[in-house]
Design a protein around this motif. Structure first.
Motif, PDB file in Angstrom:
ATOM      1  N   UNK A 279       0.810  -1.218   0.000  1.00  0.00           N
ATOM      2  CA  UNK A 279       0.000   0.000   0.000  1.00  0.00           C
ATOM      3  C   UNK A 279       0.849   1.276   0.000  1.00  0.00           C
ATOM      4  N   UNK A 280       1.916   1.355   0.841  1.00  0.00           N
ATOM      5  CA  UNK A 280       2.690   2.598   0.844  1.00  0.00           C
ATOM      6  C   UNK A 280       3.233   2.926  -0.551  1.00  0.00           C
TER       7      UNK A 280
ATOM      8  N   UNK B 188       7.688   0.787  -1.289  1.00  0.00           N
ATOM      9  CA  UNK B 188       6.833   0.764  -0.088  1.00  0.00           C
ATOM     10  C   UNK B 188       7.532   1.332   1.135  1.00  0.00           C
ATOM     11  N   UNK B 189       8.244   2.412   0.981  1.00  0.00           N
ATOM     12  CA  UNK B 189       9.037   2.967   2.082  1.00  0.00           C
ATOM     13  C   UNK B 189       9.399   4.384   1.721  1.00  0.00           C
TER      14      UNK B 189
END
Lengths: 420, 192
Positions: A191-192, A213-214
């Motif tokens: 999701x991110x 994702x980060x």
């Protein structure tokens, strides 16, 4: 190299890296680097103890993404806000549609319906009505983050976190969306930065960004790039690497090449790194993330054993944390000739810096090879000192050559027109 | 619309609220919430969060997401469906104005150093604030029921919790083990 050193020195002054590594000895970094190999599962299950640490300094503490507004700004207030928006002479801005919550990417249907994606509301809105009325309806609901929409060959395409959907002949029945057909699902589940944008390549495929994702990490292999997807066959190929979080792109009408905006990492400093505008001149080009940002700033964690010269620098540095999202080349006839083939970028606005930056629409004239970028703050700003009045998230040319601007905070769509 | 709502306040506000100092007027619709979320927004029901002292915008977002079907609120689904934007703004303001819950009495004692070792690197306080009172779109955690905090964290970790913050919360929760979640839930529940 000189520029890179200066940039690093600035980053060190900000005190972010100094706490963790000490800036005097960049050689130490090379040894430390092993610890941050986040490509394996073990890393994520047991992250090193300082994995997230050192990501903020005293001045940056408490900075969080802007909360936005749960409900749209009422029309009367929008009118007041727009009265304060500055534009070049001859241009006007007006509310085109209000109460379009979380308006993100926009796409025109063949019959004049505007489809509008949303962020985490999970909805795609339709805006249409007889005699130019702007009736806003939730057309598709129950998705997760359908930020990206496009209209092609009579069908509406919607990209959610991990799937690309096709809705056939949507304008035939705007009361109820047809069943969505999954035409591509080989996206990672993260999701991110998993929210996306759809860029038609002009040949039936879509360029689609896959974010990391980060904030900063060695990206899982299925992330950190642009890919090109054929919605007819589900075929896909990587076109650009080293991409962090792109939520906007367009194909240059002069060359057919993909250009895209990319949001740089957080927690280095107020002024670094710049968000990028990139041009893909050959398949598989690498734009630097996570090793190098803005073409000339080595990353404090990952930059030690790579050189910025290995990567393609941005065509244009947009400004730190400014969050340029949706972008389009202007091909219309309404605006003066100097706007032809130039780029409009919706700069959503910063959160990871003390003083707010962006909250505006930028215009950039630039050569097809990326040379001679000339910027102009085209419409803005949606700020009253540090109070946020709106956040441009996408731009779209209307059939008459005017420019629509989607605002996902105020929940509105504006129209910018020109008259001599 | 505003005057109608004001009239409703006057007609339906429960006497208990009227006597509070300073007086906090409950919107009529808030009567519906008491059964699960407690009088004055302090829940006594398992898995049902306390709403008192939650940031205004946080409450509004959650209601919007439940109304849209992004969050699946179970028994609440029917109630939220009928809420207007105006109702949602009233409820957000109302619960933000109520005194937050006291430390949860039955929270299990935990090692604060262990909790900080889990939460520090994840920068929980950066958004939820040092006192975990929340801000903006970010919820208040201090004094919240631990059973609810456990449920919320597990839902974020699995991706079941949709809506605001799901990206950031998944990034920090995906590496949490069940015992980590229980530990920080009880730690936060005991916070004043």
């Amino acid at each position: 190299m000189r520029r890179q050193e200066t940039a690093l020195a600035k980053a060190c002054l900000a005190g972010v890296i100094a706490a963790v590594f000490g800036c005097a000895s960049m050689a130490v970094q090379a040894q430390e680097l092993k610890k941050y190999d986040s490509s394996g599962k073990d890393f994520w299950l047991k992250p090193p103890p300082d994995w997230f640490l050192g990501d903020e300094n005293k001045e940056q503490k408490g900075q969080t993404p802007n909360p936005g507004q749960p409900t749209p700004t009422p029309k009367a207030e929008l009118d007041k806000i727009l009265a304060g928006i500055k534009l070049p002479p001859g241009f006007k801005i007006a509310v085109w549609a209000d109460s379009v919550p979380q308006a993100r990417q926009m796409a025109w249907g063949d019959k004049g319906t505007l489809f509008v994606g949303t962020f985490d509301k999970g909805t795609v809105h339709s805006v249409s009505g007889p005699d130019g009325q702007k009736v806003v309806k939730p057309f598709i609901t129950g998705l997760r983050m359908p930020t990206g929409v496009a209209f092609q060959d009579g069908a509406l395409y919607v990209v959610d976190i991990d799937k690309l959907y096709r809705y056939d002949n949507p304008e035939a029945n705007l009361e109820r969306a047809p069943e969505g057909k999954v035409v591509y699902d080989d996206f990672p589940p993260y999701v991110p930065h998993g929210w996306k944008y759809l860029v038609p390549d002009g040949k039936g495929w879509f360029y689609i960004p896959v974010g990391v994702p980060c904030n900063i990490c060695l990206p899982p292999a299925s992330t950190g790039h642009y890919r090109r997807v054929d919605p007819k066959t589900g075929a896909a190929e990587i076109v650009a690497l080293g991409v962090r979080n792109s939520v906007g792109g367009a194909v240059d009408p002069r060359t057919g090449q993909l250009w895209f905006t990319d949001n740089g990492r957080d927690w280095v400093s107020d002024d670094l790194p710049n968000d990028e505008l990139n041009r893909v001149s050959k398949i598989g080009e690498h734009f630097g993330y996570p090793y190098c940002h803005q073409g000339d700033l080595a990353d404090p964690k990952y930059g030690a054993d790579r050189k910025c010269s290995e990567f393609t620098p941005p065509v244009y540095k947009q400004g730190p944390h400014i969050a340029g999202l949706g972008m389009k080349f202007y091909t219309g006839d309404m605006f003066p000739p100097e706007y032809k083939n130039g780029i409009f970028i919706a700069q959503h606005g910063s959160w990871n810096r003390a003083k707010k930056l962006g909250y505006r629409v930028l215009f950039l004239s630039v050569d097809p090879d990326g040379k001679n970028p000339k910027e102009q703050v085209f419409a803005g700003t949606w700020l009253d000192d540090q109070k946020i009045l709106g956040r441009p998230a996408d731009v779209l040319q209307a059939p008459d050559g005017s420019l629509l601007v989607a605002d996902d905070q105020a929940g509105a769509i504006y129209r910018i027109s020109y008259q001599k | 619309m505003r005057s109608v709502v004001t009239a409703l306040f006057v007609m339906f506000a429960a006497p208990a609220y009227a006597q509070s100092q300073p007086p906090i007027k409950a919107p009529a619709i808030a009567q519906t919430c008491i059964a699960c979320h407690g009088i004055r927004g302090i829940s006594t029901s398992k898995d049902s969060p306390s709403l008192a002292g939650q940031p205004d915008i946080f409450t509004q977002y959650q209601l919007v997401f439940m109304r849209d079907g992004q969050r699946q609120p179970g028994v609440m689904a029917g109630i939220v469906k009928t809420l207007t934007d105006e109702n949602i703004r009233e409820l957000g303001a109302y619960y933000a104005a109520l005194a937050p819950p006291p430390p949860f009495a039955k929270a299990e004692p935990v090692d604060a150093a262990k909790a900080n070792a889990i939460m520090g690197p994840r920068r929980c306080a950066n958004c939820h604030k040092d006192d975990f009172s929340g801000q903006g779109e970010t919820g208040r955690l201090a004094g919240q029921r631990p059973d609810y905090l456990i449920k919320a964290l597990k839902d974020f970790r699995s991706g079941a919790r949709r809506g605001r913050g799901m990206g950031a919360m998944m990034e920090v929760s995906v590496t949490l083990q069940d015992e980590d979640i229980a530990l920080i839930a009880h730690y936060l529940a005991a916070k004043p």
